[in-house]
Design a protein around this motif. Structure first.
Motif, PDB file in Angstrom:
ATOM      1  N   ALA A 256      26.360  98.342  61.240  1.00  0.00           N
ATOM      2  CA  ALA A 256      26.974  97.157  60.638  1.00  0.00           C
ATOM      3  C   ALA A 256      28.312  97.520  60.037  1.00  0.00           C
ATOM      4  O   ALA A 256      28.480  98.575  59.430  1.00  0.00           O
ATOM      5  CB  ALA A 256      26.033  96.586  59.580  1.00  0.00           C
ATOM      6  N   ARG A 257      29.277  96.630  60.194  1.00  0.00           N
ATOM      7  CA  ARG A 257      30.613  96.896  59.700  1.00  0.00           C
ATOM      8  C   ARG A 257      31.319  95.579  59.419  1.00  0.00           C
ATOM      9  O   ARG A 257      30.893  94.506  59.876  1.00  0.00           O
ATOM     10  CB  ARG A 257      31.414  97.720  60.703  1.00  0.00           C
ATOM     11  CG  ARG A 257      31.498  97.074  62.080  1.00  0.00           C
ATOM     12  CD  ARG A 257      32.131  97.994  63.082  1.00  0.00           C
ATOM     13  NE  ARG A 257      32.246  97.361  64.400  1.00  0.00           N
ATOM     14  CZ  ARG A 257      32.785  97.937  65.452  1.00  0.00           C
ATOM     15  NH1 ARG A 257      33.246  99.174  65.353  1.00  0.00           N
ATOM     16  NH2 ARG A 257      32.849  97.297  66.608  1.00  0.00           N
ATOM     17  N   SER A 258      32.419  95.678  58.663  1.00  0.00           N
ATOM     18  CA  SER A 258      33.230  94.515  58.310  1.00  0.00           C
ATOM     19  C   SER A 258      34.646  94.746  58.807  1.00  0.00           C
ATOM     20  O   SER A 258      35.206  95.836  58.621  1.00  0.00           O
ATOM     21  CB  SER A 258      33.226  94.290  56.793  1.00  0.00           C
ATOM     22  OG  SER A 258      31.910  94.085  56.315  1.00  0.00           O
ATOM     23  N   LEU A 259      35.224  93.724  59.448  1.00  0.00           N
ATOM     24  CA  LEU A 259      36.582  93.791  59.969  1.00  0.00           C
ATOM     25  C   LEU A 259      37.536  93.215  58.928  1.00  0.00           C
ATOM     26  O   LEU A 259      37.475  92.039  58.587  1.00  0.00           O
ATOM     27  CB  LEU A 259      36.689  93.007  61.278  1.00  0.00           C
ATOM     28  CG  LEU A 259      35.751  93.466  62.406  1.00  0.00           C
ATOM     29  CD1 LEU A 259      35.905  92.559  63.626  1.00  0.00           C
ATOM     30  CD2 LEU A 259      36.025  94.915  62.782  1.00  0.00           C
ATOM     31  N   VAL A 260      38.404  94.061  58.393  1.00  0.00           N
ATOM     32  CA  VAL A 260      39.335  93.664  57.335  1.00  0.00           C
ATOM     33  C   VAL A 260      40.729  94.143  57.709  1.00  0.00           C
ATOM     34  O   VAL A 260      40.917  94.979  58.601  1.00  0.00           O
ATOM     35  CB  VAL A 260      38.923  94.241  55.965  1.00  0.00           C
ATOM     36  CG1 VAL A 260      37.560  93.765  55.567  1.00  0.00           C
ATOM     37  CG2 VAL A 260      38.970  95.758  55.989  1.00  0.00           C
ATOM     38  N   GLY A 261      41.708  93.607  57.010  1.00  0.00           N
ATOM     39  CA  GLY A 261      43.088  94.010  57.196  1.00  0.00           C
ATOM     40  C   GLY A 261      43.638  94.675  55.955  1.00  0.00           C
ATOM     41  O   GLY A 261      43.313  94.284  54.826  1.00  0.00           O
ATOM     42  N   LEU A 262      44.486  95.678  56.154  1.00  0.00           N
ATOM     43  CA  LEU A 262      45.119  96.405  55.065  1.00  0.00           C
ATOM     44  C   LEU A 262      46.615  96.200  55.137  1.00  0.00           C
ATOM     45  O   LEU A 262      47.229  96.329  56.210  1.00  0.00           O
ATOM     46  CB  LEU A 262      44.797  97.904  55.151  1.00  0.00           C
ATOM     47  CG  LEU A 262      43.373  98.346  54.821  1.00  0.00           C
ATOM     48  CD1 LEU A 262      43.243  99.857  54.996  1.00  0.00           C
ATOM     49  CD2 LEU A 262      42.998  97.956  53.402  1.00  0.00           C
ATOM     50  N   ARG A 263      47.203  95.863  53.993  1.00  0.00           N
ATOM     51  CA  ARG A 263      48.655  95.729  53.888  1.00  0.00           C
ATOM     52  C   ARG A 263      49.168  96.920  53.089  1.00  0.00           C
ATOM     53  O   ARG A 263      48.995  96.995  51.884  1.00  0.00           O
ATOM     54  CB  ARG A 263      49.025  94.420  53.203  1.00  0.00           C
ATOM     55  CG  ARG A 263      48.660  93.178  53.995  1.00  0.00           C
ATOM     56  CD  ARG A 263      49.565  93.055  55.178  1.00  0.00           C
ATOM     57  NE  ARG A 263      50.954  92.984  54.744  1.00  0.00           N
ATOM     58  CZ  ARG A 263      51.800  92.054  55.141  1.00  0.00           C
ATOM     59  NH1 ARG A 263      51.391  91.123  55.969  1.00  0.00           N
ATOM     60  NH2 ARG A 263      53.052  92.062  54.724  1.00  0.00           N
ATOM     61  N   LEU A 264      49.793  97.860  53.799  1.00  0.00           N
ATOM     62  CA  LEU A 264      50.329  99.075  53.189  1.00  0.00           C
ATOM     63  C   LEU A 264      51.845  98.990  53.200  1.00  0.00           C
ATOM     64  O   LEU A 264      52.503  99.449  54.144  1.00  0.00           O
ATOM     65  CB  LEU A 264      49.847 100.320  53.940  1.00  0.00           C
ATOM     66  CG  LEU A 264      48.335 100.519  54.024  1.00  0.00           C
ATOM     67  CD1 LEU A 264      47.990 101.578  55.048  1.00  0.00           C
ATOM     68  CD2 LEU A 264      47.789 100.906  52.662  1.00  0.00           C
ATOM     69  N   GLY A 265      52.391  98.400  52.162  1.00  0.00           N
ATOM     70  CA  GLY A 265      53.841  98.260  52.115  1.00  0.00           C
ATOM     71  C   GLY A 265      54.334  97.311  53.191  1.00  0.00           C
ATOM     72  O   GLY A 265      54.016  96.122  53.218  1.00  0.00           O
ATOM     73  N   ASP A 266      55.147  97.855  54.135  1.00  0.00           N
ATOM     74  CA  ASP A 266      55.711  97.025  55.199  1.00  0.00           C
ATOM     75  C   ASP A 266      54.913  97.094  56.490  1.00  0.00           C
ATOM     76  O   ASP A 266      55.355  96.605  57.523  1.00  0.00           O
ATOM     77  CB  ASP A 266      57.157  97.466  55.483  1.00  0.00           C
ATOM     78  CG  ASP A 266      57.249  98.951  55.812  1.00  0.00           C
ATOM     79  OD1 ASP A 266      56.217  99.640  55.673  1.00  0.00           O
ATOM     80  OD2 ASP A 266      58.336  99.411  56.194  1.00  0.00           O
ATOM     81  N   ARG A 267      53.737  97.671  56.472  1.00  0.00           N
ATOM     82  CA  ARG A 267      52.920  97.739  57.680  1.00  0.00           C
ATOM     83  C   ARG A 267      51.522  97.208  57.402  1.00  0.00           C
ATOM     84  O   ARG A 267      51.034  97.241  56.275  1.00  0.00           O
ATOM     85  CB  ARG A 267      52.841  99.173  58.225  1.00  0.00           C
ATOM     86  CG  ARG A 267      52.124 100.172  57.331  1.00  0.00           C
ATOM     87  CD  ARG A 267      52.271 101.582  57.876  1.00  0.00           C
ATOM     88  NE  ARG A 267      51.576 102.559  57.040  1.00  0.00           N
ATOM     89  CZ  ARG A 267      50.375 103.045  57.321  1.00  0.00           C
ATOM     90  NH1 ARG A 267      49.741 102.628  58.424  1.00  0.00           N
ATOM     91  NH2 ARG A 267      49.806 103.932  56.537  1.00  0.00           N
ATOM     92  N   SER A 268      50.900  96.717  58.482  1.00  0.00           N
ATOM     93  CA  SER A 268      49.558  96.158  58.401  1.00  0.00           C
ATOM     94  C   SER A 268      48.649  96.931  59.346  1.00  0.00           C
ATOM     95  O   SER A 268      49.065  97.333  60.443  1.00  0.00           O
ATOM     96  CB  SER A 268      49.557  94.670  58.776  1.00  0.00           C
ATOM     97  OG  SER A 268      50.387  93.936  57.904  1.00  0.00           O
ATOM     98  N   VAL A 269      47.410  97.142  58.917  1.00  0.00           N
ATOM     99  CA  VAL A 269      46.434  97.899  59.697  1.00  0.00           C
ATOM    100  C   VAL A 269      45.138  97.108  59.715  1.00  0.00           C
ATOM    101  O   VAL A 269      44.676  96.636  58.662  1.00  0.00           O
ATOM    102  CB  VAL A 269      46.197  99.305  59.112  1.00  0.00           C
ATOM    103  CG1 VAL A 269      45.192 100.071  59.964  1.00  0.00           C
ATOM    104  CG2 VAL A 269      47.499 100.076  59.007  1.00  0.00           C
ATOM    105  N   ASP A 270      44.576  96.933  60.903  1.00  0.00           N
ATOM    106  CA  ASP A 270      43.264  96.306  61.046  1.00  0.00           C
ATOM    107  C   ASP A 270      42.217  97.408  61.192  1.00  0.00           C
ATOM    108  O   ASP A 270      42.328  98.275  62.076  1.00  0.00           O
ATOM    109  CB  ASP A 270      43.231  95.402  62.279  1.00  0.00           C
ATOM    110  CG  ASP A 270      44.169  94.207  62.133  1.00  0.00           C
ATOM    111  OD1 ASP A 270      44.367  93.766  60.990  1.00  0.00           O
ATOM    112  OD2 ASP A 270      44.697  93.748  63.160  1.00  0.00           O
TER     113      ASP A 270
END
Length: 459
Positions: free
Chosen positions: A5-19
């Motif tokens: 089981a896992r959760s899909l989230v987004g990370l905003r690290l300054g000027d870049r985004s990571v899924d």
């Protein structure tokens, strides 16, 4: 194979985004470390889309919903120019008020008064059982409410809620005992320790997920209270003399202080060795391979060391309170001039000697002086009790206490002036080891364990 089981989230690290896909049970801290975030930055803050701050240590994958966005921010710092042109970086969180809530002081005083009232049995001898149980239930609810109260950000003194909850729980346990029973004193001690253990366990359970310093305080206090409760309950259930419980607690103090530093360090086995490669079982081969904890960084080491130091300091203070409370019981119950009288005297001297010598190799003001203060109180109690009883034992006890006290004072002055001696260090190490080893058996002899064994074997 079923995917975990896992959760899909987004990370905003300054000027870049990571899924990222965060598995359930994996903290946000590991996700940030895998994405290259600067976790050593003390101004790092993680908030969700609603602006609520996220605890990167206790928040795991199951706490995040699919599609959530986490923003990794750094708090701005104010720069001021000092005299001489030097630029000082000022963090606003450093000057945040750190005073404890005023109600903790009031609650602590009330808990002490209620505990003393209940333990002394004021008014409970004529009160009906219903009133006692109502009082106990009220105090227990108050103790649990204090235990689960979270610490507000910007407040200090996380130890106070734990202490107040333990005192209130002790009062709740003591209120359940009827003073008209045959072994009311023993039952009262066991009930008080049990109530304090329950309240402390609730406090630890409420704070351990947040990885707050309150969890370290509650854990070490829980271990000490649970051990004392088990010893006292075992003596009561086996029908042994109550002084044996005091003797066990008194003689075990040097051993506990010796083992406390190593017991305070909590490092997961997975961080020291790759468990998946060196250990396997019938169940383990059928389960997914655990994710490695990753490389060790400065922040992780610092948090582990500070947590261990907090546990060690609190444990040292709590354990150092045991000898002054139990030594008078062992000395008063012993037969003066007999085997138990001399054994109890020697046991107290051994414990005082161990408490005075063990802090030589420790670091920190609390762990260096708490055992020494306890040893000084032991010598004072020994001299006062000897002067009150009278006789040859009193003369020897008083003279020994005064001699040891003057010797310790002379050595303290010498050490303060920089005097060192290899021979004295070796002698002190030998005396410390001997006193730590012999304290428990001699305490049991002073409490009459030999007579108890003779009665058991002859029955």
């Amino acid at each position: 194979m079923i995917s975990p089981a896992r959760s899909l989230v987004g990370l905003r690290l300054g000027d870049r985004s990571v899924d990222v896909a965060v598995p359930h049970g994996t903290p946000v801290y590991d996700v940030l470390r895998a994405t290259g975030a600067d976790l050593d930055d003390p101004t790092l803050t993680v908030v969700d889309s609603s602006g609520q701050q996220v605890d990167i240590y206790s928040t795991t994958g199951e706490h995040l919903s699919d599609g959530a966005v986490l923003h990794v921010l750094t708090r701005p710092t104010a720069v001021r120019v000092a005299k001489g042109g030097r630029r000082d970086v000022h963090d606003p969180t450093v000057t945040r008020p750190t005073t404890s809530p005023w109600w903790l002081g009031v609650a602590g005083a009330a808990a002490v008064v209620v505990t003393a009232t209940v333990v002394l049995g004021i008014g409970r001898g004529v009160a009906p059982a219903t009133d006692r149980w109502i009082l106990a239930a009220t105090l227990l609810v108050a103790a649990l409410a204090l235990a689960v109260t979270p610490r507000r950000p910007g407040t200090a003194g996380s130890l106070w809620p734990t202490v107040v909850a333990a005192l209130t729980g002790a009062a709740a346990g003591a209120a359940t005992v009827d003073t008209g029973l045959a072994a009311a004193a023993q039952l009262l001690v066991v009930a008080a320790l049990t109530g304090a253990t329950v309240a402390t366990a609730a406090r630890w359970g409420a704070t351990r997920r947040a990885r707050d310093e309150a969890a370290d305080h509650a854990l070490i206090l829980l271990v000490v209270l649970a051990g004392a409760a088990l010893v006292c309950a075992g003596v009561v259930l086996m029908g042994l003399p109550p002084v044996l419980a005091a003797a066990v607690l008194l003689g075990a103090v040097p051993l506990v202080l010796r083992a406390l530093p190593s017991m305070s360090v909590d490092v997961p086995d997975e961080q020291l060795v790759d468990v998946a490669r060196v250990a396997s079982s019938a169940v383990g081969v059928r389960t997914p391979e655990p994710e490695p904890l990753g490389a060790v960084n400065h922040r992780m080491v610092q948090r582990t060391v500070h947590s261990a130091e907090r546990r060690r300091d609190v444990g040292t203070v709590v354990v150092s309170l045991v000898p002054p409370l139990t030594a008078p019981l062992v000395l008063a119950s012993a037969e003066q001039g007999g085997l138990t009288g001399w054994a109890s005297l020697v046991a107290v001297l051994l414990v005082a000697l161990s408490l005075g010598l063990q802090p030589r190799t420790t670091r920190g003001a609390v762990v260096r002086w708490a055992p020494r203060v306890s040893a000084g109180v032991l010598l004072v109690e020994l001299g006062l009790l000897g002067a009150a009883v009278g006789g040859p034992v009193a003369l020897v006890a008083t003279g020994t206490a005064v001699g040891v006290g003057l010797g310790v004072a002379a050595l303290s002055l010498s050490f303060g002036r920089g005097w060192r001696s290899v021979g004295f260090s070796r002698l002190a190490d030998g005396l410390e080891g001997l006193s730590t080893t012999l304290a428990l058996p001699v305490s049991l002899v002073g409490a009459g364990a030999v007579e108890v064994l003779r009665l058991i074997t002859s029955a």
